[in-house]
Design a protein around this motif. Sequence first.
Motif, PDB file in Angstrom:
ATOM      1  N   VAL A 108       1.042  -1.428   0.065  1.00  0.00           N
ATOM      2  CA  VAL A 108       0.404  -0.089   0.137  1.00  0.00           C
ATOM      3  C   VAL A 108       0.459   1.168   0.473  1.00  0.00           C
ATOM      4  CG1 VAL A 108      -2.019   1.201   0.810  1.00  0.00           C
ATOM      5  CG2 VAL A 108      -2.269  -1.100   1.154  1.00  0.00           C
ATOM      6  N   ALA A 109       1.636   1.025   0.918  1.00  0.00           N
ATOM      7  CA  ALA A 109       3.081   2.174   1.017  1.00  0.00           C
ATOM      8  C   ALA A 109       4.198   2.657  -0.243  1.00  0.00           C
ATOM      9  CB  ALA A 109       3.833   2.200   1.564  1.00  0.00           C
ATOM     10  N   LEU A 110       3.832   1.500  -1.105  1.00  0.00           N
ATOM     11  CA  LEU A 110       4.241   1.578  -2.778  1.00  0.00           C
ATOM     12  C   LEU A 110       3.426   2.088  -3.617  1.00  0.00           C
ATOM     13  CD1 LEU A 110       6.800   1.640  -4.513  1.00  0.00           C
ATOM     14  CD2 LEU A 110       5.345  -1.334  -4.613  1.00  0.00           C
ATOM     15  N   VAL A 111       1.991   1.701  -3.342  1.00  0.00           N
ATOM     16  CA  VAL A 111       1.222   2.368  -3.930  1.00  0.00           C
ATOM     17  C   VAL A 111       1.009   3.417  -4.350  1.00  0.00           C
ATOM     18  CG1 VAL A 111      -1.738   1.356  -4.806  1.00  0.00           C
ATOM     19  CG2 VAL A 111       0.120  -0.462  -4.921  1.00  0.00           C
ATOM     20  N   ARG A 112       0.974   4.332  -2.531  1.00  0.00           N
ATOM     21  CA  ARG A 112       0.482   5.065  -2.860  1.00  0.00           C
ATOM     22  C   ARG A 112       1.796   5.688  -2.913  1.00  0.00           C
ATOM     23  NH1 ARG A 112      -0.257   5.004   2.971  1.00  0.00           N
ATOM     24  NH2 ARG A 112      -2.320   4.895   2.683  1.00  0.00           N
ATOM     25  N   PHE A 113       2.920   5.835  -2.842  1.00  0.00           N
ATOM     26  CA  PHE A 113       4.034   6.575  -3.617  1.00  0.00           C
ATOM     27  C   PHE A 113       3.547   6.826  -5.210  1.00  0.00           C
ATOM     28  CE2 PHE A 113       7.639   6.363  -5.600  1.00  0.00           C
ATOM     29  CZ  PHE A 113       8.798   8.110  -4.773  1.00  0.00           C
ATOM     30  N   VAL A 114       3.733   5.982  -5.383  1.00  0.00           N
ATOM     31  CA  VAL A 114       2.969   5.903  -7.133  1.00  0.00           C
ATOM     32  C   VAL A 114       2.031   7.003  -6.987  1.00  0.00           C
ATOM     33  CG1 VAL A 114       2.536   4.656  -9.198  1.00  0.00           C
ATOM     34  CG2 VAL A 114       4.725   3.298  -7.973  1.00  0.00           C
ATOM     35  N   GLU A 115       0.957   6.690  -6.584  1.00  0.00           N
ATOM     36  CA  GLU A 115      -0.059   7.510  -7.313  1.00  0.00           C
ATOM     37  C   GLU A 115       0.312   9.021  -7.021  1.00  0.00           C
ATOM     38  OE1 GLU A 115      -3.255   5.883  -5.279  1.00  0.00           O
ATOM     39  OE2 GLU A 115      -3.553   4.503  -7.392  1.00  0.00           O
ATOM     40  N   GLN A 116       1.149   9.421  -5.648  1.00  0.00           N
ATOM     41  CA  GLN A 116       1.086  11.071  -4.747  1.00  0.00           C
ATOM     42  C   GLN A 116       1.890  11.550  -6.529  1.00  0.00           C
ATOM     43  OE1 GLN A 116       2.332  10.474  -1.272  1.00  0.00           O
ATOM     44  NE2 GLN A 116       0.647  10.522  -0.346  1.00  0.00           N
ATOM     45  N   HIS A 117       3.052  10.798  -7.020  1.00  0.00           N
ATOM     46  CA  HIS A 117       4.024  11.009  -7.374  1.00  0.00           C
ATOM     47  C   HIS A 117       3.866  10.818  -9.228  1.00  0.00           C
ATOM     48  CE1 HIS A 117       6.342  12.311  -3.679  1.00  0.00           C
ATOM     49  NE2 HIS A 117       6.263  11.496  -3.723  1.00  0.00           N
ATOM     50  N   LEU A 118       3.072  10.075  -9.389  1.00  0.00           N
ATOM     51  CA  LEU A 118       2.142  10.063 -10.487  1.00  0.00           C
ATOM     52  C   LEU A 118       2.632  10.851 -11.819  1.00  0.00           C
ATOM     53  CD1 LEU A 118       1.498   7.674 -12.100  1.00  0.00           C
ATOM     54  CD2 LEU A 118      -0.819   8.331 -12.437  1.00  0.00           C
ATOM     55  N   PRO A 119       2.616  12.287 -11.901  1.00  0.00           N
ATOM     56  CA  PRO A 119       2.770  13.336 -12.904  1.00  0.00           C
ATOM     57  C   PRO A 119       4.617  13.521 -12.751  1.00  0.00           C
ATOM     58  CG  PRO A 119       1.528  13.914 -11.380  1.00  0.00           C
ATOM     59  CD  PRO A 119       1.862  13.021 -10.669  1.00  0.00           C
ATOM     60  N   ARG A 120       4.944  13.330 -11.549  1.00  0.00           N
ATOM     61  CA  ARG A 120       6.927  13.843 -11.812  1.00  0.00           C
ATOM     62  C   ARG A 120       6.931  12.089 -11.881  1.00  0.00           C
ATOM     63  NH1 ARG A 120       8.703  14.451  -5.980  1.00  0.00           N
ATOM     64  NH2 ARG A 120      10.374  13.705  -7.028  1.00  0.00           N
ATOM     65  N   ILE A 121       6.856  11.365 -12.446  1.00  0.00           N
ATOM     66  CA  ILE A 121       6.607   9.678 -12.839  1.00  0.00           C
ATOM     67  C   ILE A 121       6.788  10.144 -14.519  1.00  0.00           C
ATOM     68  CG2 ILE A 121       6.060   7.885 -12.827  1.00  0.00           C
ATOM     69  CD1 ILE A 121       5.660   7.683  -9.838  1.00  0.00           C
ATOM     70  N   LEU A 122       5.946  10.586 -14.885  1.00  0.00           N
ATOM     71  CA  LEU A 122       5.067  10.368 -15.849  1.00  0.00           C
ATOM     72  C   LEU A 122       5.859  11.128 -17.121  1.00  0.00           C
ATOM     73  CD1 LEU A 122       1.585   9.570 -15.981  1.00  0.00           C
ATOM     74  CD2 LEU A 122       3.554   7.941 -16.703  1.00  0.00           C
ATOM     75  N   ALA A 123       6.339  12.739 -16.584  1.00  0.00           N
ATOM     76  CA  ALA A 123       7.059  13.608 -16.775  1.00  0.00           C
ATOM     77  C   ALA A 123       8.235  13.533 -17.584  1.00  0.00           C
ATOM     78  CB  ALA A 123       7.290  15.017 -15.894  1.00  0.00           C
ATOM     79  N   PRO A 124       8.968  12.789 -16.972  1.00  0.00           N
ATOM     80  CA  PRO A 124      10.289  12.135 -18.093  1.00  0.00           C
ATOM     81  C   PRO A 124      10.156  11.094 -19.388  1.00  0.00           C
ATOM     82  CG  PRO A 124      10.873  11.873 -15.508  1.00  0.00           C
ATOM     83  CD  PRO A 124       8.807  11.584 -16.003  1.00  0.00           C
TER      84      PRO A 124
END
Length: 128
Positions: A108-124
């Motif tokens: 859950v913590a990993l999923v939460r991290f991905v969802e919270q930072h999705l714009p930063r993850i997708l930007a590159p």
Amino acid sequence: MTTASDAQALIAKWEHGNVLAADCPSRPVLQHLTSRWGTLVMLALTTGPHRFSALRRRVAGISERMLAQTLQELEADGFVLRVALPVVPPHVEYSLTPLGAEAADHVVALVRFVEQHLPRILAPRAAA
């Protein structure tokens, strides 16, 4: 000849694991937990017990075969409990074991991290 200290060193290695080693027994467990379907099944089971069909609806896109395989792997690892209920027609419920609930907290913590930072993850990807 293997000495007692050699045996103790070997036992310590296996107890703590070395996920970077090719033969580490933690690798398949990590694969089961962090595979796309393993993560999503664990996440779905955090809300409580589910029957197979309800779990399949909850984890959109998973095939019946892949759900069955994922549940079998997670059950073999001790994360999921399968209970056949004594009713007609037969019902089977899946839930997290205490160990599974502990592991699910990390998922859950990993999923939460991905969802919270999705714009930063997708930007590159968008910039490429």
